[in-house]
Design a protein around this motif. Structure first.
Motif, PDB file in Angstrom:
ATOM      1  N   GLY A  20     -30.391   0.919   7.644  1.00 18.94           N
ATOM      2  CA  GLY A  20     -30.393   1.889   6.555  1.00 18.94           C
ATOM      3  C   GLY A  20     -31.345   3.036   6.801  1.00 18.94           C
ATOM      4  N   ALA A  21     -31.772   3.196   8.040  1.00 16.67           N
ATOM      5  CA  ALA A  21     -32.762   4.221   8.375  1.00 16.67           C
ATOM      6  C   ALA A  21     -32.159   5.622   8.291  1.00 16.67           C
ATOM      7  N   THR A  22     -33.029   6.595   8.113  1.00 15.59           N
ATOM      8  CA  THR A  22     -32.612   7.995   8.156  1.00 15.59           C
ATOM      9  C   THR A  22     -32.194   8.349   9.576  1.00 15.59           C
ATOM     10  N   SER A  47     -34.611   2.058  14.937  1.00 16.76           N
ATOM     11  CA  SER A  47     -34.374   1.104  13.852  1.00 16.76           C
ATOM     12  C   SER A  47     -33.323   0.083  14.268  1.00 16.76           C
ATOM     13  N   HIS A  48     -33.560  -1.174  13.915  1.00 18.39           N
ATOM     14  CA  HIS A  48     -32.668  -2.258  14.334  1.00 18.39           C
ATOM     15  C   HIS A  48     -32.163  -3.108  13.172  1.00 18.39           C
ATOM     16  N   GLY A  49     -32.480  -2.744  11.947  1.00 20.87           N
ATOM     17  CA  GLY A  49     -31.881  -3.361  10.775  1.00 20.87           C
ATOM     18  C   GLY A  49     -31.856  -4.871  10.794  1.00 20.87           C
ATOM     19  N   PHE A  50     -30.633  -5.431  10.837  1.00 21.08           N
ATOM     20  CA  PHE A  50     -30.449  -6.877  10.719  1.00 21.08           C
ATOM     21  C   PHE A  50     -30.198  -7.557  12.064  1.00 21.08           C
ATOM     22  N   LYS A  51     -30.567  -6.887  13.162  1.00 23.38           N
ATOM     23  CA  LYS A  51     -30.347  -7.475  14.485  1.00 23.38           C
ATOM     24  C   LYS A  51     -31.018  -8.844  14.611  1.00 23.38           C
ATOM     25  N   GLY A  83     -34.279   0.060   4.249  1.00 21.03           N
ATOM     26  CA  GLY A  83     -34.236   1.379   4.868  1.00 21.03           C
ATOM     27  C   GLY A  83     -34.954   1.323   6.197  1.00 21.03           C
ATOM     28  N   ASN A  84     -36.252   1.543   6.161  1.00 24.03           N
ATOM     29  CA  ASN A  84     -37.044   1.320   7.361  1.00 24.03           C
ATOM     30  C   ASN A  84     -37.156  -0.168   7.641  1.00 24.03           C
ATOM     31  N   ASP A  85     -37.153  -0.532   8.913  1.00 26.60           N
ATOM     32  CA  ASP A  85     -37.266  -1.942   9.288  1.00 26.60           C
ATOM     33  C   ASP A  85     -38.527  -2.559   8.682  1.00 26.60           C
TER      34      ASP A  85
END
Length: 527
Positions: free
Chosen positions: A387-389, A396-400, A498-500
């Motif tokens: 959800g990063a900008t 950013s790697h979210g849900f990795k 948003g940010n990890d």
């Protein structure tokens, strides 16, 4: 499992009607309500029931006085049944049984598990075939209502001749020995009874055997396992619906006619849940013609668990509502019946089967999670659901990592599906030469459930993130009221990523809500 919690167990509200024990069948949901602190117990006030209980104990006393030989009352135990016990030692024999079985190991049962075990034992003895006195049943009810909880090691039962070693800790608590959890701390049982102004119970000749020679540990744990598995079936269906929206998939895969054409009841039920959560959704011609199996075939996977639960309920509730010690005392026909009702084969098979069905739910959810995080398959969602900008997207790697962890949880759950019931061991000088392993099966099932709940928590966070991303991408996408409410509820535990950030605390909080049944508000009360 969680560490043994010494905080004061939750007490039921004074306004909650107690669950009546005696003269009626108990349900899984009632056991779960007591275990979760939402209900207390009360012995029935029916005079005929109370008279029958006392009549069984009185017949046993008279039978012994007439010179009869009764296993475990004036004989040794197990292979030592050929050893006669002199009359002057008969009164001492029950306490000996409780003491030498004090050799359990492994983790200690949690409070909810301990309460479920005590209720299962109480209910079995309340059928009036065990030759115990009413005062013993009253003291077992006290353990539940006063939250005097024996510290029961989980390991040490082979599940035939009953759960002897773990149940010895219940018997020991009644006689004022070993440790119990009470008032938020570990205390000696004798000290707790002294605080309450009561003397520890002195067991009558068969009462040690009646307390221990039964299937209460495996059955109590099975009740809790059933409720948690039931909740997971419903959650897996909801997550399938949410993933269908997030992937911009097809609602038509869940059309009722498909499931009328293959009429497995559980499969149709799962499809109906998904259909209700997608009500009003219309498929577009440009959508992929067929979604991948983990979405399209989800009712067929979840339905197996639903159908398994129907017969698992039957077998668990039959065991729960049975006299499962040995020997049985027939107060009406004035007979002593030596048999094998302590054998936990039905619970063993039920738990072995249920853990396989539950592990398949873990695998299903893990596969769905793998789809929605992968930008090669998720139909335009950001890589790893980040959800990063745009400026921070490259780092950013979210849900990795969440997906990697869920894969680990799933693999462990699948590994544990080896059936316990086929690993019977001859023991106790080849007297117990075919045993059920029912308690090991129940513990295995609970561990598979724990791992699957962790997969479900990971998948829930990811699916909610994916749905929010899809809604932002496509203003025409909408959520039905049930799905919108679910997204909002999950968001109270974990906000949009948003940010990890580290998600462990949020995963733990959500896993606890799934395990307790509060995420979907089921509380183990059915679908």
């Amino acid at each position: 499992m969680a560490e043994h919690d010494l905080s004061e167990p939750k007490m039921a509200s004074a306004q909650t009607a107690p669950v009546v024990i005696g003269g009626r069948r108990l349900t899984i949901e009632e056991v779960v309500a007591i275990a979760q602190g939402r209900a207390t117990v009360a012995l029935t006030g029916d005079a005929a029931w109370r008279e029958r209980i006392e009549r069984g104990a009185e017949f046993l006393r008279k039978h012994l006085a007439a010179g009869a030989t009764v296993y475990g009352v004036n004989t040794g135990y197990g292979d030592a049944c050929v050893v006669g016990v002199p009359p002057e030692l008969v009164e001492a024999l029950p306490l000996q049984l409780t003491r030498y079985h004090g050799c359990g190991m492994g983790r200690y049962l949690e409070h909810a598990e301990t309460l479920a075990v005590i209720v299962a034992r109480l209910n079995s003895l309340a059928f009036g075939y065990s030759g115990v006195r009413g005062v013993l049943l009253e003291r077992l009810a006290d353990l539940v209502n006063l939250r005097i909880l024996p510290r029961i090691p989980a390991e040490g039962s082979v599940g035939a001749s009953g759960d002897l070693t773990p149940l010895s800790y219940v018997a020991a608590a009644l006689v004022g020995e070993r440790e119990v959890a009470y008032d938020g701390q570990l205390q000696q049982a004798a000290d707790v009874w002294a605080q309450l102004g009561r003397a520890p119970l002195v067991l009558a000749p068969k009462e040690g055997l009646a307390l221990m020679n039964g299937t209460a540990v495996m059955t109590g744990l099975a009740c809790l396992a059933f409720a948690r598995a039931e909740q997971l079936t419903r959650l897996a269906a909801r997550l399938t619906a949410l993933c269908t929206v997030a992937l911009d998939g097809r609602a038509a895969h869940f059309d009722a006619l498909i499931f009328e054409a293959k009429p497995h009841a559980g499969q149709a039920e799962a499809a109906a849940w998904i259909r209700a959560d997608l009500a009003g959704r219309h498929d577009a011609p440009e959508q992929r013609l067929q979604d991948r199996y983990s979405i399209r075939c989800a009712p067929h996977v979840i339905g197996v668990a639903c159908d398994a639960l129907s017969w698992v309920r039957r077998d668990v509730e039959n065991e729960l509502n049975s006299a499962n010690d040995n020997p049985l005392i027939d107060p009406d026909g004035e007979r002593v019946l030596h048999g094998g009702n302590f054998y936990g084969g039905h619970i063993a098979f039920a738990m072995d089967s249920l853990k396989t069905a539950v592990a398949n739910l873990a695998d299903l959810m893990d596969r769905q999670l793998a789809l929605i995080v992968d930008d090669k398959f998720n139909n335009g969602l950001p890589r790893n659901l980040s959800g990063a900008t745009p400026e921070r997207a490259p780092i950013s790697h979210g849900f990795k990592a969440v997906q990697i962890s869920a894969s680990a949880f799933t693999a462990e759950a699948l590994k544990l599906t080896m059936p316990a019931s086929v690993f019977s061991r001859s023991t106790e000088a080849h007297n117990q030469d075919k045993v059920s392993m029912g308690t090991i099966a129940a513990r295995d099932c609970l561990r598979v459930l724990e791992l699957t709940e962790q997969v479900a928590a990971a998948h829930t966070l990811a699916a909610v993130q994916a749905a929010r991303l899809r809604l932002a991408m496509n203003p025409q996408t909408t959520l039905t009221a049930p799905l919108a409410a679910f997204v909002d509820e999950v968001s109270t535990v974990s906000a949009f990523v948003g940010n990890d950030r580290p998600l462990e605390a949020e995963l733990r909080a959500l896993t606890a809500r799934i395990a307790s049944g509060t995420l979907l508000g089921t509380h183990g009360e059915g679908h």
